[in-house]
Design an enzyme around this catalytic site. Structure first.
Site, PDB file in Angstrom:
ATOM      1  N   ASP A  66       0.772  -1.177  -0.130  1.00 10.77           N
ATOM      2  CA  ASP A  66      -0.051  -0.064   0.123  1.00 10.77           C
ATOM      3  C   ASP A  66       0.806   1.285   0.064  1.00 10.77           C
ATOM      4  O   ASP A  66       0.459   2.445   0.382  1.00 10.77           O
ATOM      5  CB  ASP A  66      -1.211   0.030   1.284  1.00 10.77           C
ATOM      6  CG  ASP A  66      -1.971  -1.188   1.267  1.00 10.77           C
ATOM      7  OD1 ASP A  66      -2.069  -1.735   0.251  1.00 10.77           O
ATOM      8  OD2 ASP A  66      -1.872  -1.721   2.636  1.00 10.77           O
TER       9      ASP A  66
ATOM     10  N   LYS B  81       2.453   2.331  -5.163  1.00  8.26           N
ATOM     11  CA  LYS B  81       3.107   2.004  -6.289  1.00  8.26           C
ATOM     12  C   LYS B  81       2.241   1.940  -7.700  1.00  8.26           C
ATOM     13  O   LYS B  81       2.806   2.160  -8.629  1.00  8.26           O
ATOM     14  CB  LYS B  81       3.505   0.248  -5.980  1.00  8.26           C
ATOM     15  CG  LYS B  81       4.386  -0.012  -4.845  1.00  8.26           C
ATOM     16  CD  LYS B  81       4.590  -1.818  -4.813  1.00  8.26           C
ATOM     17  CE  LYS B  81       3.321  -2.489  -4.439  1.00  8.26           C
ATOM     18  NZ  LYS B  81       3.016  -2.144  -2.882  1.00  8.26           N
TER      19      LYS B  81
ATOM     20  N   HIS C 125      -4.220  -1.910  -6.293  1.00  8.38           N
ATOM     21  CA  HIS C 125      -3.518  -0.656  -6.931  1.00  8.38           C
ATOM     22  C   HIS C 125      -4.616   0.394  -7.607  1.00  8.38           C
ATOM     23  O   HIS C 125      -5.472  -0.107  -8.285  1.00  8.38           O
ATOM     24  CB  HIS C 125      -2.627  -0.942  -8.018  1.00  8.38           C
ATOM     25  CG  HIS C 125      -1.333  -1.637  -7.945  1.00  8.38           C
ATOM     26  ND1 HIS C 125      -0.652  -2.231  -8.677  1.00  8.38           N
ATOM     27  CD2 HIS C 125      -0.897  -1.898  -6.499  1.00  8.38           C
ATOM     28  CE1 HIS C 125       0.385  -2.948  -8.088  1.00  8.38           C
ATOM     29  NE2 HIS C 125       0.172  -2.640  -6.743  1.00  8.38           N
TER      30      HIS C 125
ATOM     31  N   THR D 286      -8.020  -3.705  -1.452  1.00  4.63           N
ATOM     32  CA  THR D 286      -8.627  -4.907  -1.524  1.00  4.63           C
ATOM     33  C   THR D 286      -9.759  -5.389  -0.477  1.00  4.63           C
ATOM     34  O   THR D 286     -10.698  -5.891  -0.872  1.00  4.63           O
ATOM     35  CB  THR D 286      -7.457  -6.025  -1.463  1.00  4.63           C
ATOM     36  OG1 THR D 286      -6.487  -5.587  -2.485  1.00  4.63           O
ATOM     37  CG2 THR D 286      -7.797  -7.472  -1.767  1.00  4.63           C
TER      38      THR D 286
END
Ligand code: IMP
Length: 447
Positions: free
Chosen positions: A18, A21, A46, A308
């Site tokens: 987290d 990226k 992401h 997520t």
């Protein structure tokens, strides 16, 4: 056409995932022909903003959102095929057709519903001390099957296995029975729907399944640059992370060899992404965690909730001890320090420069999670800043206290901070130093 030297690059997380990226890969992708996932699966999340649209990707390499880059899912990734189809269809519904430029390795493994069921049941039945706090995406059980070999299903099997249907049925039945025997519950597995889903994946994904290893070598030989997108983070690495509170793959540049089939020596730029503070989701030691209103303030300002799972992330001050460790084992050439804007408004900001354990000062990471759990952070406080950083577009225009903070981190971690995140948008990213001259990225849009 750029006249900059081709440099294959790896972007990876320096912490527990987290770190931002996705946003960085999305910014850098125009300089690369292919963007490659080489580890993990749908445990990664992401978030990328394109124009006014926000996209949450779990399996698709970030670059596929754009016309130019080829997205590659390498041999080291574990793929939930139905989850992948949902991601592809979700993007198609918003007008983005990723299918023609998506390549899935024949060697990649399938995450099956029984992997997810096992992940859930094992977590539900674990006691506090052994509960990992997984993302419940079946990652660990799938990698376990990969290592066991005889019970695994790979993408090549969708193309070549004439007994696929019977094999999937048998493996699913056996696993449902095993779960029932261990947990008294088979996780509600519906064997015939599992078989149907695998056949659907075969039908819809066959044209994307290929020898990605050959494709990457052709790309390298053609002098085109590749971006390797690490998922999760170094402190979650199966070998180097805070075991057992880790994920089941090699999360840094060392995962590129096995996970993509490319010699790691080809990759010469390693960008370690971290935030200006630390976060962690799930269980496990977190020395700099702030369980007070400062932690709450960081969580709120940084919107620290999982992409997520939606879980609130644990927040704390920047940890220079774990970051230096991550730099050492990965050979990071550059640091991307994201979310600097989140720290605006604090009178002082803390950096953990060492740990205290049983009266001793430690400047390296202990191996044992239990020891780490007992460590106290040695925090050095520095003056904070109150300015809004989101409108800043040049490093030199940041407040002096912010620059002092950045340069202090550089000296503690031992690598240059070449990229700074000052807001959620792609344009709110500053690039400084030699990296600026060696990589083609679009100039940030003026405000
Ligand atoms: P798993 O990868 O789902 O098995 O989860 C193992 C541990 O890694 C748990 O603590 C998860 O919360 C954590 N984890 C896995 N992937 C990510 C990620 O991309 N971001 C943050 N935490 C993650």
């Amino acid at each position: 056409m750029s006249n900059k030297a081709v440099q294959h690059t790896c972007v990876f997380g320096m912490g527990w995932g987290d770190e931002g990226k996705g946003k960085l890969v999305d910014l850098l992708y125009p300089a690369f022909h292919a963007v490659v996932r080489f580890n993990g699966g749908a445990n990664a999340g992401h978030t990328v903003c394109v124009g006014k649209e926000k996209f949450a990707l779990h399996l698709l390499p970030t670059g596929v959102l754009h016309e130019s880059a080829v997205g590659v899912i390498g041999p080291g990734v574990v793929v939930d095929p139905i989850g992948l189809l949902e991601e592809i269809d979700g993007l198609a519904a918003r007008g983005i057709n990723v299918s023609p430029k998506l390549k899935i390795s024949q060697r990649a493994h399938l995450v099956m519903p029984y992997h997810k069921a096992e992940d859930n049941l094992s977590e539900q039945n674990a006691t506090g001390a052994t509960r990992i706090g997984t993302t419940a995406r079946g990652i660990g059980p799938c990698y376990a099957d990969k290592m066991r070999r005889t019970t695994a299903i790979r993408f090549i099997d969708l193309l070549n296995d004439e007994n696929l249907e019977a094999r999937v049925r048998e493996l699913s039945q056996k696993r449902a029975a095993a779960l029932k025997a261990i947990y008294g519950d088979d996780g509600g597995l519906d064997i015939e729907s599992i078989v149907r889903d695998v056949l659907l994946a075969k039908k819809r994904l066959s044209s994307n399944i290929c020898d990605t290893t050959s494709f990457l070598h052709e790309t390298i030989n053609a002098g085109q640059a590749i971006l390797f997108e690490g998922a999760n983070g170094i402190l979650l690495d199966i070998d180097h992370g805070t075991y057992p509170f880790v994920t089941s793959s090699s999360t840094g540049p060392h995962g590129i060899g096995p996970g993509a089939g490319v010699p790691p020596a080809c990759v010469t730029r390693y960008i370690a992404v971290t935030k200006a503070y630390s976060t962690r989701v799930g269980s496990g030691p977190f020395v700099t965690e702030l369980k007070d209103d400062i932690g709450d303030r960081i969580r709120k300002a940084g919107n620290e909730f999982g992409t997520t799972t939606g879980r609130p992330r644990r927040c704390g001050w920047f940890d220079a001890v774990s970051s230096r460790y991550a730099r050492q084992i990965t050979g990071a050439t550059d640091i991307a320090l994201m979310h600097l804007d989140t720290l605006s408004g604090f009178d002082e900001v803390g950096v953990c420069v060492a740990y205290r354990h049983e009266g001793k000062t430690l400047t390296t990471m202990p191996t044992d999670a239990a020891t780490l759990e007992q460590c106290e952070p040695v925090i050095e406080y520095r003056p904070g800043w109150h300015e809004n950083l989101r409108t800043v577009r040049r490093y030199e225009d940041l407040p002096q206290t912010t620059r002092d903070y950045v340069e202090h981190i550089e000296s503690l971690v031992g690598a240059p901070v070449s990229i700074l995140g000052v807001g959620p948008d792609r344009s709110q990213t500053l690039i400084r130093g030699p990296l600026k001259d060696s990589i083609d990225v679009p100039e940030p849009a003026s405000l």
